[in-house]
Design a protein around this motif. Structure first.
Motif, PDB file in Angstrom:
ATOM      1  N   PRO A  47       0.814  -1.222   0.000  1.00 12.73           N
ATOM      2  CA  PRO A  47       0.000   0.000   0.000  1.00 12.73           C
ATOM      3  C   PRO A  47       0.846   1.269   0.000  1.00 12.73           C
ATOM      4  CG  PRO A  47      -0.813  -1.537   1.632  1.00 12.73           C
ATOM      5  CD  PRO A  47       0.478  -2.084   1.147  1.00 12.73           C
ATOM      6  N   LEU A  48       1.999   1.232   0.649  1.00  8.30           N
ATOM      7  CA  LEU A  48       2.821   2.433   0.732  1.00  8.30           C
ATOM      8  C   LEU A  48       3.522   2.734  -0.588  1.00  8.30           C
ATOM      9  CD1 LEU A  48       4.347   1.782   4.224  1.00  8.30           C
ATOM     10  CD2 LEU A  48       2.596   3.436   3.639  1.00  8.30           C
ATOM     11  N   GLU A  83       2.051   2.719  -3.505  1.00 12.18           N
ATOM     12  CA  GLU A  83       1.143   3.503  -4.330  1.00 12.18           C
ATOM     13  C   GLU A  83       0.126   4.206  -3.438  1.00 12.18           C
ATOM     14  OE1 GLU A  83       0.050   1.663  -8.395  1.00 12.18           O
ATOM     15  OE2 GLU A  83       0.324   0.010  -7.025  1.00 12.18           O
ATOM     16  N   PRO A  84       0.529   5.220  -2.708  1.00 13.50           N
ATOM     17  CA  PRO A  84      -0.433   5.893  -1.825  1.00 13.50           C
ATOM     18  C   PRO A  84      -1.433   6.707  -2.643  1.00 13.50           C
ATOM     19  CG  PRO A  84       1.672   7.010  -1.779  1.00 13.50           C
ATOM     20  CD  PRO A  84       1.866   5.781  -2.595  1.00 13.50           C
ATOM     21  N   PRO A  85      -2.699   6.771  -2.196  1.00 14.23           N
ATOM     22  CA  PRO A  85      -3.699   7.539  -2.935  1.00 14.23           C
ATOM     23  C   PRO A  85      -3.542   9.040  -2.754  1.00 14.23           C
ATOM     24  CG  PRO A  85      -4.685   6.532  -1.015  1.00 14.23           C
ATOM     25  CD  PRO A  85      -3.278   6.048  -1.063  1.00 14.23           C
ATOM     26  N   PHE A  86      -2.619   9.454  -1.890  1.00 11.98           N
ATOM     27  CA  PHE A  86      -2.376  10.882  -1.687  1.00 11.98           C
ATOM     28  C   PHE A  86      -0.876  11.036  -1.478  1.00 11.98           C
ATOM     29  CE2 PHE A  86      -2.296   9.207   2.507  1.00 11.98           C
ATOM     30  CZ  PHE A  86      -3.455   8.470   2.632  1.00 11.98           C
ATOM     31  N   LEU A 109       2.414  11.349   0.200  1.00  7.14           N
ATOM     32  CA  LEU A 109       2.806  11.153   1.595  1.00  7.14           C
ATOM     33  C   LEU A 109       3.650  12.310   2.115  1.00  7.14           C
ATOM     34  CD1 LEU A 109       3.662   7.338   1.741  1.00  7.14           C
ATOM     35  CD2 LEU A 109       1.646   8.485   2.585  1.00  7.14           C
ATOM     36  N   LEU A 127       1.907  14.732   4.414  1.00  4.98           N
ATOM     37  CA  LEU A 127       1.311  14.209   5.642  1.00  4.98           C
ATOM     38  C   LEU A 127       1.697  15.041   6.859  1.00  4.98           C
ATOM     39  CD1 LEU A 127      -0.526  11.864   6.161  1.00  4.98           C
ATOM     40  CD2 LEU A 127       1.416  10.590   6.987  1.00  4.98           C
ATOM     41  N   VAL A 169      -0.862  17.797   7.472  1.00  3.01           N
ATOM     42  CA  VAL A 169      -2.276  17.489   7.729  1.00  3.01           C
ATOM     43  C   VAL A 169      -2.627  17.824   9.176  1.00  3.01           C
ATOM     44  CG1 VAL A 169      -3.965  15.653   7.853  1.00  3.01           C
ATOM     45  CG2 VAL A 169      -2.376  15.736   5.945  1.00  3.01           C
ATOM     46  N   ALA A 199      -3.740  -3.177  -1.080  1.00  3.15           N
ATOM     47  CA  ALA A 199      -3.853  -2.393  -2.307  1.00  3.15           C
ATOM     48  C   ALA A 199      -4.342  -3.297  -3.419  1.00  3.15           C
ATOM     49  CB  ALA A 199      -2.509  -1.783  -2.683  1.00  3.15           C
ATOM     50  N   TRP A 210      -6.378   1.754  -2.465  1.00  2.00           N
ATOM     51  CA  TRP A 210      -6.282   1.182  -1.119  1.00  2.00           C
ATOM     52  C   TRP A 210      -7.613   0.581  -0.692  1.00  2.00           C
ATOM     53  CZ3 TRP A 210      -3.036   4.410   2.875  1.00  2.00           C
ATOM     54  CH2 TRP A 210      -1.710   4.448   2.441  1.00  2.00           C
TER      55      TRP A 210
END
Lengths: 121, 143
Positions: free
Chosen positions: A107-108, A110-113, A115, A118, A121, B90, B96
């Motif tokens: 998952p890390l 391909e983060p959807p936002f 990083l 961060l 935030v 993923a 995700w």
């Protein structure tokens, strides 16, 4: 298992063939637990019904999708390629560490936002 | 109902006057409900929000509820228990997915992350397996 059991002290040497990579895998892991996935590619087979605890007649290949941290140890979550059923099992001591680590960091990769943002935030 | 009415002897509470407008009354539950209460953090979550069309978990604490069976939205699970987010995965297209585990029955489920989910909670969940340095070191040194 008790001493009166005729199989006491005899290790279970039966094997199964991995559905994905074809490796012959012993049913018992080195720590004595029953395997539910191949130690090489971590693919399992849908033979247990998680909800009822009984046997499943699906038999499809179950690919590893996620690593779950549970009380200082990792557990592996599988998804069945045929019926989309989910299962969860312990990580054996001889499981392929590189594949495990790859699933954990996927998952890390391909983060959807972004990083980098961060910290703001 | 309330805990006190279970102790016996007390009459049940009278129905309260709704604080909502008349048009909203009756839409608190069921498939046309406009909001739900999170089972974990008690946040009142609106089902209509930018960023998601199918709200299935709390955007603040990512907790869900065990109502669906194998298919999303089929409402076939008769459990209704609280589902905590335990992991992140993923999809092949890089999207995700949250992995939820039911606290009541141990059932598993996956849900897409929504556009307004708490980013800190999402990243904390994604790095949780790697957060124990002793465990990760032992995994990588015994290759």
């Amino acid at each position: 298992m008790s001493n009166t059991d005729p199989t006491f002290g005899i290790a279970d040497t039966s094997t199964f063939t991995c559905l994905r990579c074809g490796t012959s895998v012993s049913v018992l892991s080195p720590d004595g637990a029953e395997r539910d996935h191949c130690p090489s590619c971590l693919t399992g087979r849908h033979v247990h019904e998680r909800r009822s605890g009984g046997r499943s007649d699906c038999g499809g290949p179950m690919g590893p999708i996620a690593v779950v941290s549970d009380h200082d140890r990792w557990r592996l979550v599988h998804r069945c390629a045929h019926c989309d059923g989910l299962s969860e099992g312990d990580v054996a001591s001889d499981d392929n560490r590189l594949v495990l680590m790859r699933i954990a960091v996927r998952p890390l990769a391909e983060p959807p936002f972004p990083l980098e943002l961060l910290g703001e935030v | 109902m309330g805990r006190r009415s279970d102790r016996g002897g007390r009459r049940p509470q009278r129905p309260k006057t709704s604080l909502r407008s008349h048009g909203d009354r009756g839409r608190r539950h069921g498939p046309t409900a406009e909001s739900f209460r999170c089972l974990e953090c008690r946040l009142d979550v609106s089902t209509r929000a930018p960023g998601t069309a199918h709200r299935n978990h709390c955007p603040n604490c990512l907790t869900s509820r065990h109502v669906d069976g194998r298919l999303p939205g089929d409402r076939s699970a008769g459990c209704g228990g609280r589902m905590t987010a335990v992991g992140m995965t993923a999809r092949s297209d890089g999207e995700w997915m949250l992995v939820h585990r039911c606290v009541s029955c141990g059932g598993l489920g996956t849900n897409r992350v929504a556009g307004d989910d708490n980013v800190r909670a999402l990243v904390r969940l994604a790095v949780r397996p790697l957060s124990d340095p002793a465990l990760t070191r032992s995994l990588l040194t015994r290759l």
